[in-house]
Motif scaffolding. Structure first.
Motif, PDB file in Angstrom:
ATOM      1  N   MET A   1       0.857  -1.185   0.000  1.00  0.00           N
ATOM      2  CA  MET A   1       0.000   0.000   0.000  1.00  0.00           C
ATOM      3  C   MET A   1       0.903   1.250   0.000  1.00  0.00           C
ATOM      4  SD  MET A   1      -2.701   1.274   2.972  1.00  0.00           S
ATOM      5  CE  MET A   1      -3.225  -0.385   3.307  1.00  0.00           C
TER       6      MET A   1
ATOM      7  N   GLU B   1      -9.757   0.607  -4.210  1.00  0.00           N
ATOM      8  CA  GLU B   1      -9.685  -0.790  -3.763  1.00  0.00           C
ATOM      9  C   GLU B   1      -9.148  -0.882  -2.334  1.00  0.00           C
ATOM     10  OE1 GLU B   1      -7.396  -2.541  -6.916  1.00  0.00           O
ATOM     11  OE2 GLU B   1      -9.156  -2.610  -8.244  1.00  0.00           O
ATOM     12  N   THR B   2      -8.155  -0.057  -2.035  1.00  0.00           N
ATOM     13  CA  THR B   2      -7.570  -0.074  -0.688  1.00  0.00           C
ATOM     14  C   THR B   2      -8.591   0.393   0.351  1.00  0.00           C
ATOM     15  OG1 THR B   2      -5.424   0.393  -1.665  1.00  0.00           O
ATOM     16  CG2 THR B   2      -5.630   0.759   0.691  1.00  0.00           C
TER      17      THR B   2
ATOM     18  N   SER C   1      -7.487   7.410  -7.099  1.00  0.00           N
ATOM     19  CA  SER C   1      -7.076   6.399  -8.081  1.00  0.00           C
ATOM     20  C   SER C   1      -7.825   5.085  -7.867  1.00  0.00           C
ATOM     21  CB  SER C   1      -5.573   6.150  -7.953  1.00  0.00           C
ATOM     22  OG  SER C   1      -5.298   5.593  -6.679  1.00  0.00           O
ATOM     23  N   ARG C   2      -7.746   4.243  -8.862  1.00  0.00           N
ATOM     24  CA  ARG C   2      -8.357   2.898  -8.787  1.00  0.00           C
ATOM     25  C   ARG C   2      -7.774   2.137  -7.584  1.00  0.00           C
ATOM     26  NH1 ARG C   2     -12.425  -0.533 -10.894  1.00  0.00           N
ATOM     27  NH2 ARG C   2     -11.897  -2.465  -9.912  1.00  0.00           N
ATOM     28  N   ASN C   3      -6.470   2.235  -7.436  1.00  0.00           N
ATOM     29  CA  ASN C   3      -5.801   1.560  -6.324  1.00  0.00           C
ATOM     30  C   ASN C   3      -6.332   2.080  -4.985  1.00  0.00           C
ATOM     31  OD1 ASN C   3      -3.869  -0.001  -4.902  1.00  0.00           O
ATOM     32  ND2 ASN C   3      -2.587   1.826  -4.745  1.00  0.00           N
TER      33      ASN C   3
END
Ligand code: FES
Length: 158
Positions: A1, A39-40, A34-36
């Motif tokens: 992460m 998801e996180t 962001s996409r990340n």
């Protein structure tokens, strides 16, 4: 992460009621979500991904694409609309070669629109970053963009 997400989520894991604050902090830190990051946040707060997207999409303050260094916000509320906001929006998009909400290739600008920013007497209003520019015209808008570009070029050549 990534470290920034680690910091933002540190004291908020498994606390779904923190969602808006967490998204706000990510927006502040990264300029977009962001996409990340989605998801996180979904995993760490224990909220389904679709719900995180739904909330982020609902609030205009959250951007799902990277913003330009300079954000040009054009008001398209009624007072601004009747005083020529739409041609100004088209002009800004054409001059910069972007779609609304997209950053220019050099990352310098992005163009957004809002419905009434509460300064109707100044219509049509354009906000560049935090600064209001009243009674905007196509010529003034062109000059405004040109002046930001010049300052950025000077800064790059120092
Ligand atoms: S309509 Fe543009 S400021 Fe109100």
């Amino acid at each position: 992460m990534p470290e920034i997400l680690e910091t933002i989520l540190k004291e908020r894991r498994s606390q779904p009621h923190q969602l808006i604050e967490v998204l706000h902090d990510i927006q502040e830190a990264q300029g977009y979500i962001s996409r990340n990051a989605f998801e996180t946040v979904s995993k760490e707060l224990g909220i389904p991904l679709i719900e995180v997207f739904r909330v982020a999409n609902f609030y205009k303050a959250f951007s799902l694409k990277p913003r330009g260094k300079h954000v040009i916000t054009l008001c398209k509320g009624t007072a601004c609309h009747v005083r020529g906001a739409n041609p100004l929006i088209e002009q800004a998009l054409t001059l910069l070669g972007v779609e609304e909400g997209e950053a220019t290739d050099d990352g310098l600008f992005s163009v957004e629109s809002v419905n009434c920013i509460g300064a109707c007497a100044l219509a049509p209003v354009v906000v560049l970053n935090e600064t209001y520019h009243p009674h905007m015209t196509p010529a003034k808008l062109r000059a405004l963009i040109r002046s930001v570009r010049r300052k950025e070029e000077k800064r790059a050549n120092v």
